[in-house]
Scaffold this active site. Structure first.
Site, PDB file in Angstrom:
ATOM      1  N   VAL A  96      -4.509  -9.109   2.924  1.00  0.00           N
ATOM      2  CA  VAL A  96      -5.665  -9.521   2.125  1.00  0.00           C
ATOM      3  C   VAL A  96      -5.495  -9.085   0.678  1.00  0.00           C
ATOM      4  O   VAL A  96      -4.716  -8.183   0.376  1.00  0.00           O
ATOM      5  CB  VAL A  96      -6.983  -8.930   2.686  1.00  0.00           C
ATOM      6  CG1 VAL A  96      -7.170  -9.297   4.140  1.00  0.00           C
ATOM      7  CG2 VAL A  96      -7.046  -7.423   2.492  1.00  0.00           C
ATOM      8  N   HIS A  98      -7.378  -2.889  -3.405  1.00  0.00           N
ATOM      9  CA  HIS A  98      -6.121  -2.513  -4.057  1.00  0.00           C
ATOM     10  C   HIS A  98      -5.623  -3.609  -4.986  1.00  0.00           C
ATOM     11  O   HIS A  98      -5.180  -3.342  -6.104  1.00  0.00           O
ATOM     12  CB  HIS A  98      -5.059  -2.207  -3.001  1.00  0.00           C
ATOM     13  CG  HIS A  98      -5.218  -0.862  -2.369  1.00  0.00           C
ATOM     14  ND1 HIS A  98      -5.294   0.299  -3.104  1.00  0.00           N
ATOM     15  CD2 HIS A  98      -5.314  -0.486  -1.076  1.00  0.00           C
ATOM     16  CE1 HIS A  98      -5.427   1.332  -2.290  1.00  0.00           C
ATOM     17  NE2 HIS A  98      -5.456   0.873  -1.061  1.00  0.00           N
ATOM     18  N   HIS A 113       0.827  -1.206   0.000  1.00  0.00           N
ATOM     19  CA  HIS A 113       0.000   0.000   0.000  1.00  0.00           C
ATOM     20  C   HIS A 113       0.857   1.249   0.000  1.00  0.00           C
ATOM     21  O   HIS A 113       0.751   2.090  -0.884  1.00  0.00           O
ATOM     22  CB  HIS A 113      -0.934   0.009   1.205  1.00  0.00           C
ATOM     23  CG  HIS A 113      -1.925   1.138   1.178  1.00  0.00           C
ATOM     24  ND1 HIS A 113      -1.571   2.449   1.435  1.00  0.00           N
ATOM     25  CD2 HIS A 113      -3.247   1.152   0.917  1.00  0.00           C
ATOM     26  CE1 HIS A 113      -2.642   3.220   1.337  1.00  0.00           C
ATOM     27  NE2 HIS A 113      -3.672   2.455   1.029  1.00  0.00           N
TER      28      HIS A 113
END
Length: 335
Positions: A276, A280, A217
């Site tokens: 997970v 994204h 991220h």
């Protein structure tokens, strides 16, 4: 006198346990960041819940929200950012919780999510009720829990982890023992274990002509250094065709593309460096729209394959988080 194990809480509130590039990142420094995305990493941004879904996320009825009462005196509360992708929630967060339950039969394993917008979205769409962290703590109090061990599934020690530590600190008087476990990437040994897990997981694609890319991220906080540290370790250990990038920080997509183009690669494997495989992974990584990683590498002339699986599906990653929970439980036993 009540025996309160607060060492991990004090450490979490005072200073990050991860030393990157020779410096220690404090929570005060991290608080200046606009968003701690790496745990949303590990999950995904909460904005996924606001999107109008035109795709199937799976059957929510297969998920165990672990919000049952009758907990008993010992509870292991697994805290995650969360995801609204039902099948992947079962395969990642659910699998981690199952591993915890198997490893610690003397503890009742329960769940708490930190992303309220995801909780609300899942309940509105699927009717599944998941406790937020505060609700899970209140449930533990109401059930008379005496020993509470909280184990996060967050990738690293950042703002999300700090929020968990702050909220948990308000409950230290509610239990006889309370301790907070460490996130996934904390020690050098953790980085080595994760490197081994992800390289063995992708070994079948390591043919010398394929660039294997893990997408995290990213965050503006100094804790973003976990990505460069993982990249440095992979390179130092001879995994020259492995690359680590982020959606919202550095290394960026452009940075990774430049590195790949400097090599002689024909194919690209894309996989999330997140607990997970949620919004994204499905959209920013595997999407067909402009700016998605898959499209960007395809436009650059590469054959691209996306592996839509979160780190939580990997048994070695599950075991590493179990080890962190064991270390937290050992703190209770040592007092």
């Amino acid at each position: 006198m009540k025996n309160k194990t607060v060492k991990a809480l004090v450490m979490a509130l005072a200073v990050s346990t991860i030393t990157m590039m020779g410096s220690v990142s404090t929570f005060a420094e991290e608080a200046e960041a606009t968003e701690e995305g790496v745990e949303a990493e590990e999950g995904e941004e909460a904005e996924e819940a606001e999107d109008e879904e035109n795709y199937e996320t799976g059957d929510a009825s297969k998920d165990n929200p672990r919000n049952q009462d009758e907990i008993g005196e010992n509870e292991l509360l697994v805290v995650s950012f969360g995801t609204s992708f039902n099948d992947n929630r079962v395969a990642t967060i659910g699998a981690i919780e199952d591993a915890m339950e198997k490893a610690f039969p003397d503890y009742s394993v329960r769940r708490g999510f930190t992303a309220q917008i995801i909780i609300d979205h899942v309940q509105s769409r699927d009717g599944e009720v998941i406790d937020n962290f505060g609700q899970a703590l209140e449930r533990a109090v109401d059930n008379g829990v005496k020993t509470l061990v909280v184990q996060p599934t967050h990738l690293m020690n950042g703002l999300e982890y700090n929020d968990v530590a702050n909220e948990l600190a308000e409950y230290t008087d509610a239990f006889e023992n309370v301790v907070l476990g460490e996130p996934l990437l904390t020690s050098d040994e953790d980085f080595a274990a994760v490197e081994k897990a992800i390289t063995e997981w992708t070994a079948d694609y390591d043919d010398g002509e394929t660039a294997i890319i893990f997408m995290g991220h990213g965050t503006e906080a100094e804790s973003n250094a976990v990505y460069s540290k993982m990249q440095d370790k992979l390179t130092e250990d001879g995994y020259d065709n492995y690359f680590v990038g982020t959606v919202e920080a550095e290394p960026s997509l452009e940075d990774v593309l430049e590195l790949v183009q400097a090599g002689d690669y024909k194919k690209v494997i894309l996989e999330p460096l997140m607990i997970v495989a949620g919004d994204h992974a499905n959209n920013d990584m595997a999407g067909d729209e402009e700016g998605a990683w898959k499209k960007t590498f395809e436009d650059a002339g590469y054959e691209v394959e996306c592996l839509l699986r979160g780190l939580g599906e990997n048994e070695a990653i599950q075991n590493l988080l179990v080890e962190h929970a064991q270390a937290a439980i050992d703190q209770v036993s040592a007092e």
